[in-house]
Design a protein around this motif. Sequence first.
Motif, mmCIF file in Angstrom:
data_model
loop_
_atom_site.group_PDB
_atom_site.id
_atom_site.type_symbol
_atom_site.label_atom_id
_atom_site.label_comp_id
_atom_site.label_asym_id
_atom_site.label_seq_id
_atom_site.Cartn_x
_atom_site.Cartn_y
_atom_site.Cartn_z
ATOM 1 N N ILE A 100 135.340 68.410 43.558
ATOM 2 C CA ILE A 100 133.905 68.205 43.801
ATOM 3 C C ILE A 100 133.556 66.813 43.305
ATOM 4 C CG2 ILE A 100 131.574 68.892 43.112
ATOM 5 C CD1 ILE A 100 132.488 71.725 42.922
ATOM 6 N N PRO A 101 133.002 65.947 44.153
ATOM 7 C CA PRO A 101 132.584 64.623 43.686
ATOM 8 C C PRO A 101 131.540 64.773 42.578
ATOM 9 C CG PRO A 101 132.556 64.723 46.076
ATOM 10 C CD PRO A 101 132.766 66.122 45.592
ATOM 11 N N PHE A 102 131.662 64.004 41.526
ATOM 12 C CA PHE A 102 130.748 64.110 40.405
ATOM 13 C C PHE A 102 129.313 63.849 40.843
ATOM 14 C CE2 PHE A 102 128.757 63.388 36.364
ATOM 15 C CZ PHE A 102 129.524 64.102 35.462
ATOM 16 N N ILE A 119 124.814 56.513 34.459
ATOM 17 C CA ILE A 119 125.651 57.692 34.684
ATOM 18 C C ILE A 119 126.538 57.491 35.911
ATOM 19 C CG2 ILE A 119 125.607 60.144 35.297
ATOM 20 C CD1 ILE A 119 123.110 60.389 33.523
ATOM 21 N N LYS A 120 125.960 56.923 36.958
ATOM 22 C CA LYS A 120 126.763 56.670 38.167
ATOM 23 C C LYS A 120 127.870 55.669 37.877
ATOM 24 C CE LYS A 120 125.501 57.135 42.273
ATOM 25 N NZ LYS A 120 124.987 56.954 43.649
ATOM 26 N N TYR A 121 127.581 54.688 37.002
ATOM 27 C CA TYR A 121 128.602 53.716 36.609
ATOM 28 C C TYR A 121 129.767 54.425 35.915
ATOM 29 C CZ TYR A 121 130.843 49.941 33.986
ATOM 30 O OH TYR A 121 131.770 49.068 33.456
ATOM 31 N N VAL A 122 129.425 55.387 35.063
ATOM 32 C CA VAL A 122 130.454 56.174 34.369
ATOM 33 C C VAL A 122 131.342 56.887 35.377
ATOM 34 C CG1 VAL A 122 130.835 58.198 32.921
ATOM 35 C CG2 VAL A 122 129.144 56.504 32.253
ATOM 36 N N VAL A 123 130.696 57.494 36.368
ATOM 37 C CA VAL A 123 131.418 58.282 37.368
ATOM 38 C C VAL A 123 132.397 57.410 38.145
ATOM 39 C CG1 VAL A 123 131.164 59.650 39.460
ATOM 40 C CG2 VAL A 123 129.535 59.915 37.595
ATOM 41 N N ASP A 124 131.997 56.174 38.399
ATOM 42 C CA ASP A 124 132.831 55.279 39.206
ATOM 43 C C ASP A 124 133.868 54.523 38.383
ATOM 44 O OD1 ASP A 124 131.355 56.063 41.396
ATOM 45 O OD2 ASP A 124 129.917 54.412 41.201
ATOM 46 N N LYS A 162 138.548 55.690 29.594
ATOM 47 C CA LYS A 162 137.984 56.417 28.459
ATOM 48 C C LYS A 162 136.624 55.860 28.081
ATOM 49 C CE LYS A 162 142.005 58.379 26.163
ATOM 50 N NZ LYS A 162 142.778 58.482 24.928
ATOM 51 N N MET A 163 136.398 54.583 28.400
ATOM 52 C CA MET A 163 135.108 53.989 28.092
ATOM 53 C C MET A 163 133.981 54.742 28.786
ATOM 54 S SD MET A 163 133.587 50.218 28.782
ATOM 55 C CE MET A 163 132.557 50.737 30.133
#
Length: 864
Positions: A752-754, A827-832, A836-837
């Motif tokens: 499932i895409p985040f 949050i979208k940056y995290v997903v992409d 670990k960062m």
Amino acid sequence: MTDSKQVYILSLEASDIFSHMHRDTFIKYDYCGMIPYSLELIKLRKEGLKIKYIESRDKEISNDIINIKFNQKVKSGNELKKILSHKIENAKDNVEYIENANKFLNTINNGESWEEVSVSELRKRMYNEGFTLKLRTPSGDYKETEYVVYKRSSAKSRTGQCLFIKKSLYSKMIKWSRMNLPFKKNTNIDLAGLLAYESLVGSSLESTIKINPEKILLVEDVDSRFLHNANVVKKGQDGFLDSFREEVEVVNSLFDGESLLESKYFEDGISMKLLRNHMFKSAAFNCNIQQYLKDHKPEDVSYEEWKIKDMYGNDVYAKDVELITTPNSLKALKFSKVIGTDEDMYNYWKQKVNEDESLFGVCKHDKQSKFGEDEDGNILQQTSYQMINCLPMNEKDTEKLTETEKKYIDRLKNDDEFFVKKVHDASSLINSNNMLTQLYKINKDIVNTKLFRKFRKDFIWGHMSHTKRGKIKLKGDYCVMLGNPIEFLKHSIGKLNMESQIDFSLKENEVHTTLFDFNKEYVGFRNPNTSPSNVLIVKNKKVSEIDRYFNLTDNIVCVNAIKFPLQDILSGCDYDSDTVLLFDDEKLLELGKKSYGNYQVCINAIEGQKKKYKLNKHDMFEIDDQLSSSQRNIGKVVNLGQFCMSAYWDLINNENSPEIASELLKKVDVMTVLSGIAIDMAKKFYEINIQKEIQNVESHEFLKNKKKKPNFWQYVSQSKTIKNRIMHYDCPMDYLISELNGIEQAERKQNIPFSELLIEKETKKVNYKQFDKIIEKMKILDNFIKSENAKLLEKDEKFIAIEDLIKECNDYLKKLKINEDTMHVLIKYVVDTDSKMSLRLFNSLFNTHLDLFLKSFKNGDFQQ
């Protein structure tokens, strides 16, 4: 701030201090050392320890005491020039770095004090001369502060680290630590013992209790002496240690390190409190002392008038007795000659306890396993690779023995609820576990995202690596040993008859514990466990007297050492909170019985060191230098013992060479005794050279021909190249590795895409300037964590350093007013971002802007 919190201090390398003093380098202000909440810290605060509260990190720091490590030599100028020249060559176009490096090269060429200084020489200089630091003041200036050697850190006494204290505080604190006893400089003394026992007041405490020393009954220690066939380790004709089968006198101190404490001092569910005071250490067990005394009162006297004699013939009213202890717990008695008789010292000690408000520190108490339960509700605990590798196992045995662990791993892979619970149990400030747990509560579909699947894979991989170090879970737990408790009570009133076998409540290998059913056998181990002779089989016996007079949890086991070599089977155990790991497992019991009694117990008959030490800083240096060099060999001793053990099993499983097998077992005996010596080295030395003993065992022809180590070495060795030097051995641990490698993969999950978990949103009001600053801050944190993990620091120091920067980063984020659009883009940056960062950023946003963070996700409300 409360006075029951720890104070953080600088933890520095001696080589860095030398460079600061003689080469004008800067000191890095890393407050990753610690003075724990302790009797010592309570006293330091009273004596004016200068403390600064850092609000942003919610911690107190002090420069008055510094922890010094002696791990690195001071590099010579020539060595530094080679290193710098190489770095300049690889700096390419970094003009600023090259310029600074060349300046430093010129400083080396034009300066003095650029000779190499060894670790031992560093310690010698600092112990004898102290050191001076130029420390930054609140105004920004620098002030010179002089430090002198103080004492060993209680927690790190075996690592060669030492505390240095501001010179103005030294006299008050060292006198207090030594009970203001009139020790004279340069007099002969048990200096190793004094250095160990003066540090007891520095032990980390859970709490404190007040015990009036006039309510203490001090009674003599009692030994059980008997002859027993054993493998006696001592020097052979060639001068090296060897193992000899002999009938030898075994001496067990029955109440060594334990005390009995009246039940009113214990909270519900606690049976043991490990106590500390001036030169006093003892595990105090929850006992109905007054009930026992009332039940055993002489008929010709009233209870109110009944007096009991202590070991010096003094009368103590029975109605007043609340703590019963022995000289083995009161280390101050080792230095009685300083003021007179043992009785003089006992009275003096009680006076000093009174002066400090009769406050006893409680270091720890009995606790249940942290590994939870199996599907049937049975408590679980893990083995060690030394335990596994000392058992006569084959592949089928391993398959049976790992059933519980394999079920556990399968549940981690395929049972989402179980996995998330285990993730939550392992939560800390420096990981993302709590954040992921809470996101799972909001939307369980997170388990199908790439981010979560990768986290799960890494988590299980870490668990598998941990398991392959011999950490398999079985039904069982650690139990604190209470030695012959009914006999202790009898002894306290003068009614113990050591010649009468009938009256003993426990005999031979009988124990009493509520952890498991009575009238059954169980298998036990103690850490360190080094050979088959350390395996213990016990029979659990219900003793009604113990139930009447003791209030014991499942994690206490009453044991017997009368005419039974328990203490040598369990690697020289005593009862000052030592534990034995008891398992209820049919296969393990079957294997344990093949070892128990078939491999003779090892006895240490090595001569103690004859050298006398004087009370001065130079002799303190000599002792700690010897301790430090010996401690570096502990890992070698353990590994060499396991190499001998692995080679022994491989030999008997493949060849018929009983003579060589016997020689290897003798080497295991030697390593067994050496490992025990290494543990006691902080307070006792022996007439041996551990390094030469290791080399002698390594030189055995059969071991020299074994060019490669067993497969399991890749999981227990610190070497980065070990994978190139291993092969399969027919030994228990390698069977374990093979069995675990055969575990099936997890069931595949639909991806499932985040982004599907996120609320769809137009992001028109993103503060990109703020966004860039946050990402930059997280990159700094990420690089710092990577650099700290790469350093050869101890685990606790790494944790403190990383925790500090995470707190600093979170404080920065808390002050920011982040709008919904910026949060959404973060949050979208995290997903992409596949690193670990990304999880660290998630975690920081979760911890600092919880409501705003959760608003970005679909389905459900946050549940704490």
